[in-house]
Design a protein around this motif. Structure first.
Motif, PDB file in Angstrom:
ATOM      1  N   SER A  89       0.842  -1.191   0.000  1.00 35.24           N
ATOM      2  CA  SER A  89       0.000   0.000   0.000  1.00 35.24           C
ATOM      3  C   SER A  89       0.870   1.230   0.000  1.00 35.24           C
ATOM      4  O   SER A  89       1.982   1.213   0.489  1.00 35.24           O
ATOM      5  CB  SER A  89      -0.912   0.015   1.216  1.00 35.24           C
ATOM      6  OG  SER A  89      -0.146   0.044   2.383  1.00 35.24           O
ATOM      7  N   LEU A  90       0.330   2.295  -0.558  1.00 36.04           N
ATOM      8  CA  LEU A  90       1.137   3.469  -0.819  1.00 36.04           C
ATOM      9  C   LEU A  90       0.469   4.736  -0.367  1.00 36.04           C
ATOM     10  O   LEU A  90       0.802   5.823  -0.803  1.00 36.04           O
ATOM     11  CB  LEU A  90       1.430   3.537  -2.330  1.00 36.04           C
ATOM     12  CG  LEU A  90       2.156   2.294  -2.845  1.00 36.04           C
ATOM     13  CD1 LEU A  90       2.007   2.203  -4.341  1.00 36.04           C
ATOM     14  CD2 LEU A  90       3.603   2.313  -2.453  1.00 36.04           C
ATOM     15  N   LEU A  91      -0.489   4.599   0.516  1.00 38.59           N
ATOM     16  CA  LEU A  91      -1.202   5.775   0.981  1.00 38.59           C
ATOM     17  C   LEU A  91      -0.239   6.717   1.687  1.00 38.59           C
ATOM     18  O   LEU A  91       0.539   6.307   2.526  1.00 38.59           O
ATOM     19  CB  LEU A  91      -2.281   5.331   1.957  1.00 38.59           C
ATOM     20  CG  LEU A  91      -3.441   6.277   2.179  1.00 38.59           C
ATOM     21  CD1 LEU A  91      -4.218   6.455   0.905  1.00 38.59           C
ATOM     22  CD2 LEU A  91      -4.338   5.712   3.248  1.00 38.59           C
ATOM     23  N   PRO A  92      -0.267   7.997   1.359  1.00 38.06           N
ATOM     24  CA  PRO A  92       0.680   8.913   1.973  1.00 38.06           C
ATOM     25  C   PRO A  92       0.398   9.109   3.448  1.00 38.06           C
ATOM     26  O   PRO A  92      -0.746   9.157   3.875  1.00 38.06           O
ATOM     27  CB  PRO A  92       0.469  10.212   1.191  1.00 38.06           C
ATOM     28  CG  PRO A  92      -0.883  10.099   0.616  1.00 38.06           C
ATOM     29  CD  PRO A  92      -1.146   8.647   0.394  1.00 38.06           C
ATOM     30  N   ILE A  93       1.465   9.224   4.215  1.00 38.31           N
ATOM     31  CA  ILE A  93       1.364   9.526   5.635  1.00 38.31           C
ATOM     32  C   ILE A  93       1.686  11.005   5.802  1.00 38.31           C
ATOM     33  O   ILE A  93       2.672  11.499   5.271  1.00 38.31           O
ATOM     34  CB  ILE A  93       2.376   8.693   6.449  1.00 38.31           C
ATOM     35  CG1 ILE A  93       2.165   7.203   6.218  1.00 38.31           C
ATOM     36  CG2 ILE A  93       2.288   9.033   7.930  1.00 38.31           C
ATOM     37  CD1 ILE A  93       0.850   6.669   6.716  1.00 38.31           C
ATOM     38  N   LYS A  94       0.854  11.720   6.534  1.00 40.40           N
ATOM     39  CA  LYS A  94       1.082  13.147   6.750  1.00 40.40           C
ATOM     40  C   LYS A  94       0.955  13.451   8.225  1.00 40.40           C
ATOM     41  O   LYS A  94       0.289  12.725   8.961  1.00 40.40           O
ATOM     42  CB  LYS A  94       0.066  13.970   5.958  1.00 40.40           C
ATOM     43  CG  LYS A  94       0.171  13.760   4.460  1.00 40.40           C
ATOM     44  CD  LYS A  94      -0.868  14.566   3.728  1.00 40.40           C
ATOM     45  CE  LYS A  94      -0.744  14.354   2.227  1.00 40.40           C
ATOM     46  NZ  LYS A  94      -1.818  15.017   1.483  1.00 40.40           N
ATOM     47  N   ASP A  95       1.578  14.534   8.615  1.00 41.29           N
ATOM     48  CA  ASP A  95       1.447  14.984   9.990  1.00 41.29           C
ATOM     49  C   ASP A  95       0.339  16.018  10.087  1.00 41.29           C
ATOM     50  O   ASP A  95       0.305  16.983   9.334  1.00 41.29           O
ATOM     51  CB  ASP A  95       2.755  15.607  10.476  1.00 41.29           C
ATOM     52  CG  ASP A  95       3.740  14.539  10.922  1.00 41.29           C
ATOM     53  OD1 ASP A  95       3.471  13.355  10.682  1.00 41.29           O
ATOM     54  OD2 ASP A  95       4.767  14.907  11.507  1.00 41.29           O
ATOM     55  N   PHE A  96      -0.584  15.803  11.018  1.00 38.22           N
ATOM     56  CA  PHE A  96      -1.610  16.794  11.332  1.00 38.22           C
ATOM     57  C   PHE A  96      -1.551  17.025  12.826  1.00 38.22           C
ATOM     58  O   PHE A  96      -1.509  16.061  13.599  1.00 38.22           O
ATOM     59  CB  PHE A  96      -2.999  16.297  10.916  1.00 38.22           C
ATOM     60  CG  PHE A  96      -3.147  16.127   9.433  1.00 38.22           C
ATOM     61  CD1 PHE A  96      -3.393  17.227   8.617  1.00 38.22           C
ATOM     62  CD2 PHE A  96      -3.008  14.888   8.858  1.00 38.22           C
ATOM     63  CE1 PHE A  96      -3.520  17.072   7.246  1.00 38.22           C
ATOM     64  CE2 PHE A  96      -3.130  14.719   7.485  1.00 38.22           C
ATOM     65  CZ  PHE A  96      -3.385  15.826   6.676  1.00 38.22           C
ATOM     66  N   ASP A  97      -1.514  18.265  13.200  1.00 35.56           N
ATOM     67  CA  ASP A  97      -1.402  18.602  14.619  1.00 35.56           C
ATOM     68  C   ASP A  97      -0.156  17.952  15.219  1.00 35.56           C
ATOM     69  O   ASP A  97      -0.145  17.553  16.385  1.00 35.56           O
ATOM     70  CB  ASP A  97      -2.658  18.137  15.370  1.00 35.56           C
ATOM     71  CG  ASP A  97      -2.836  18.867  16.704  1.00 35.56           C
ATOM     72  OD1 ASP A  97      -2.299  19.973  16.845  1.00 35.56           O
ATOM     73  OD2 ASP A  97      -3.496  18.306  17.589  1.00 35.56           O
TER      74      ASP A  97
END
Ligand code: FES
Length: 181
Positions: A89-97
């Motif tokens: 899987s290649l779903l992007p990981i992002k930082d929120f808060d």
């Protein structure tokens, strides 16, 4: 609870692969103990979360494949044994808060990897200038524990009592369609 709603969960640690391989692939979909779990390696940490989004069952292992697509395809070709019973899987990981989140491909809900919290932005209209802040809906996605022993990685399912929203999409009804897609 009817039979198709039954969720089998156990605290047995399941072997899920070699550490180096999971680091290389970064994300792996694994079916263990009657549950579909997405394993994620992100910035030195391992995470394990229910694979279907708590909102409407969106496949968290899918999404934007612009980044890393060719690399994962190469891994698949060169190391097919690693791919047995696994899906990349290649779903992007992002930082929120300030917290790493996975963003569901269906409606863009944000889920913290470490806690399974659903995050959203809110604006208090009484505060000027208007400014959005991150808020939590509470724990919505069941997360699990990943451990390492001599380079082997193990997954221990979180079988804590009480219902978490993502449990609904771990029934046979959804598992059947999900893994055959
Ligand atoms: Fe994931 Fe709607 S199914 S955001």
């Amino acid at each position: 609870m009817s039979s198709d709603e039954e969720v089998v969960a156990t605290s047995i640690p399941y072997f899920i692969g070699k550490k180096e391989n999971i680091i290389q692939t970064r994300r792996v979909l694994k079916s263990v103990g009657g549950r579909d779990v997405l394993l994620i390696y992100h910035q030195g940490d391992f995470y394990a979360i229910d694979a279907r989004c708590y909102h409407s069952g969106g496949p968290l292992q899918e999404g934007d494949i612009e980044v890393g697509c060719k690399k994962s395809l190469l891994i698949y070709i060169c190391m097919p044994q690693i791919c047995f019973n696994f899906k990349f899987s290649l779903l992007p990981i992002k930082d929120f808060d300030g917290r790493p989140c996975i963003v569901c491909p269906w409606h863009k809900y944000k889920i913290t990897l470490a806690e399974g919290e659903g995050l959203y932005q809110a604006v208090d209209p009484s505060v000027k200038p208007l400014k959005s802040t991150w808020c939590s809906k509470g724990i919505k996605q069941r997360i699990h524990t990943v451990t390492e022993s001599n380079g082997d990685m193990f997954l221990t399912l979180n079988d804590s009592p009480g219902t978490i929203d993502s449990d609904y999409y771990q029934t046979e009804k959804y598992r059947d369609t999900f893994l055959k897609e």
